[in-house]
Design a protein around this motif. Sequence first.
Motif, short mmCIF file in Angstrom:
data_model
loop_
_atom_site.label_atom_id
_atom_site.label_comp_id
_atom_site.label_asym_id
_atom_site.label_seq_id
_atom_site.Cartn_x
_atom_site.Cartn_y
_atom_site.Cartn_z
N ARG A 1 10.85 38.35 8.40
CA ARG A 1 12.09 37.59 8.50
C ARG A 1 12.12 36.83 9.83
N SER A 2 12.83 35.70 9.84
CA SER A 2 12.84 34.83 11.02
C SER A 2 13.41 35.52 12.25
N PHE A 3 14.42 36.36 12.05
CA PHE A 3 15.06 37.01 13.20
C PHE A 3 14.15 38.07 13.83
N VAL A 4 13.08 38.45 13.15
CA VAL A 4 12.08 39.34 13.73
C VAL A 4 10.97 38.52 14.39
N LYS A 5 10.44 37.56 13.68
CA LYS A 5 9.31 36.78 14.17
C LYS A 5 9.68 35.89 15.35
N GLN A 6 10.91 35.40 15.40
CA GLN A 6 11.30 34.46 16.45
C GLN A 6 11.80 35.13 17.73
N LEU A 7 11.94 36.44 17.72
CA LEU A 7 12.43 37.12 18.92
C LEU A 7 11.40 37.01 20.03
N SER A 8 11.83 36.61 21.21
CA SER A 8 10.91 36.38 22.32
C SER A 8 10.29 37.69 22.81
N ALA A 9 9.18 37.55 23.54
CA ALA A 9 8.52 38.72 24.10
C ALA A 9 9.45 39.45 25.06
N LYS A 10 10.22 38.70 25.85
CA LYS A 10 11.15 39.31 26.81
C LYS A 10 12.21 40.12 26.07
N LYS A 11 12.80 39.55 25.01
CA LYS A 11 13.81 40.29 24.26
C LYS A 11 13.22 41.52 23.59
N ASN A 12 11.99 41.39 23.08
CA ASN A 12 11.34 42.55 22.47
C ASN A 12 11.17 43.67 23.49
N LEU A 13 10.83 43.33 24.73
CA LEU A 13 10.70 44.35 25.77
C LEU A 13 12.06 44.98 26.08
N ASP A 14 13.11 44.18 26.08
CA ASP A 14 14.44 44.70 26.43
C ASP A 14 14.98 45.69 25.42
N ILE A 15 14.62 45.53 24.13
CA ILE A 15 15.22 46.37 23.09
C ILE A 15 14.16 47.06 22.23
N ALA A 16 12.94 47.17 22.75
CA ALA A 16 11.83 47.72 21.97
C ALA A 16 12.04 49.17 21.55
N SER A 17 11.44 49.52 20.42
CA SER A 17 11.39 50.92 20.01
C SER A 17 10.43 51.69 20.92
N SER A 18 9.33 51.07 21.30
CA SER A 18 8.43 51.61 22.31
C SER A 18 7.65 50.45 22.92
N THR A 19 7.00 50.70 24.05
CA THR A 19 6.27 49.66 24.76
C THR A 19 4.85 50.14 25.03
N THR A 20 3.89 49.26 24.84
CA THR A 20 2.48 49.57 25.10
C THR A 20 2.03 48.87 26.38
N VAL A 21 1.30 49.60 27.21
CA VAL A 21 0.70 49.03 28.41
C VAL A 21 -0.82 49.19 28.30
N ILE A 22 -1.54 48.10 28.44
CA ILE A 22 -3.00 48.12 28.45
C ILE A 22 -3.46 47.85 29.87
N ALA A 23 -4.33 48.69 30.42
CA ALA A 23 -4.69 48.55 31.83
C ALA A 23 -6.07 49.12 32.10
N LYS A 24 -6.57 48.86 33.28
CA LYS A 24 -7.77 49.48 33.81
C LYS A 24 -7.44 50.13 35.14
N ARG A 25 -8.06 51.27 35.38
CA ARG A 25 -7.84 51.95 36.64
C ARG A 25 -8.43 51.16 37.78
N VAL A 26 -7.71 51.09 38.88
CA VAL A 26 -8.19 50.39 40.08
C VAL A 26 -9.39 51.13 40.67
#
Length: 312
Positions: free
Chosen positions: A287-312
């Motif tokens: 649905r458009s209201f899912v696909k059009q939601l910005s990355a920032k808004k998805n972060l603000d109201i996400a069910s969970s958040t994934t972080v991909i990283a490498k150790r320094v």
Amino acid sequence: MDQALECVTTLNFCEQAYLAANPDVAEAVRLGALRSGRSHFEVFGSAESHRRQDALVAAQSRQERRKRIASVLRTDMPFSDDGKFFDFLSPDLRSQFDIYDSELAGSNLYDQDALSMIERHPSGIILDCGAGSRPAIYENVINFDITNYPSTDVRGVGEVLPFKDASFDGLLSLNVLEHVKDPFTAAKEILRVLKPGGDLVVVVPLTQPTHGYPHHYYNMTAEGILNLFGSAINVERVYVPESTSAIWSIYWIMSEWADGLDENALKEFKALTVEEILQGPPTLLDRSFVKQLSAKKNLDIASSTTVIAKRV
């Protein structure tokens, strides 16, 4: 107007000065018809333009209050004092805890739990730890925050509280610990400055979107809050007040979602039914209201958040 009197407001209210300038209220308090001058002012006085308070008594009371605040401040930390508030927010603390100045402000009224604590200790000292911008000053409450609001008494960070051990009869931490970089250290500091047997009221959000200043780090379950303090507290009650019941979470998340949509997607979003939602997210992913939601808004109201990283 008599030069010895001043208009009374929520930020300059003084119990002694108000009673001195309003003998009728003082008599009602003496007879038990009123709980206090403040209770009269909150119900009637703020709407009565003729109500004043004794300016000299109020000034003396404010000076005594500042002396009382100074008496519980640590002497091993650098600070400045401009006569209005004590500033312990050093450049080192700013850097260590990523504190920056912002025009954003947090301001809320006390709920009944907070007011009950304040009323139980009329001669004691309560610390409002992370007070934000308070619309009213209470003589027995020290307002502590990272920002210099008009109501701020002391500025600093929650992980390094600038107060002596066992200074407070009660402590309020209301929607603050989610914004603290190290809540475990902040909890230890809360316990350090609270007297044995002292009252504690802690509120932390669980299902709320990203919000606030300067940062929003951690939402918490009830178990998470209790885990911060461990065996150092005797828990009297754990509950969800009406003001933060689940319906507020739904409202806040949906409001934030709607704010991130264009006109067409918003129209489709508003037509969404609870029945459609309960059919499951996979039926709504296209649905458009899912696909059009910005990355920032998805972060603000996400069910969970994934972080991909490498150790320094």
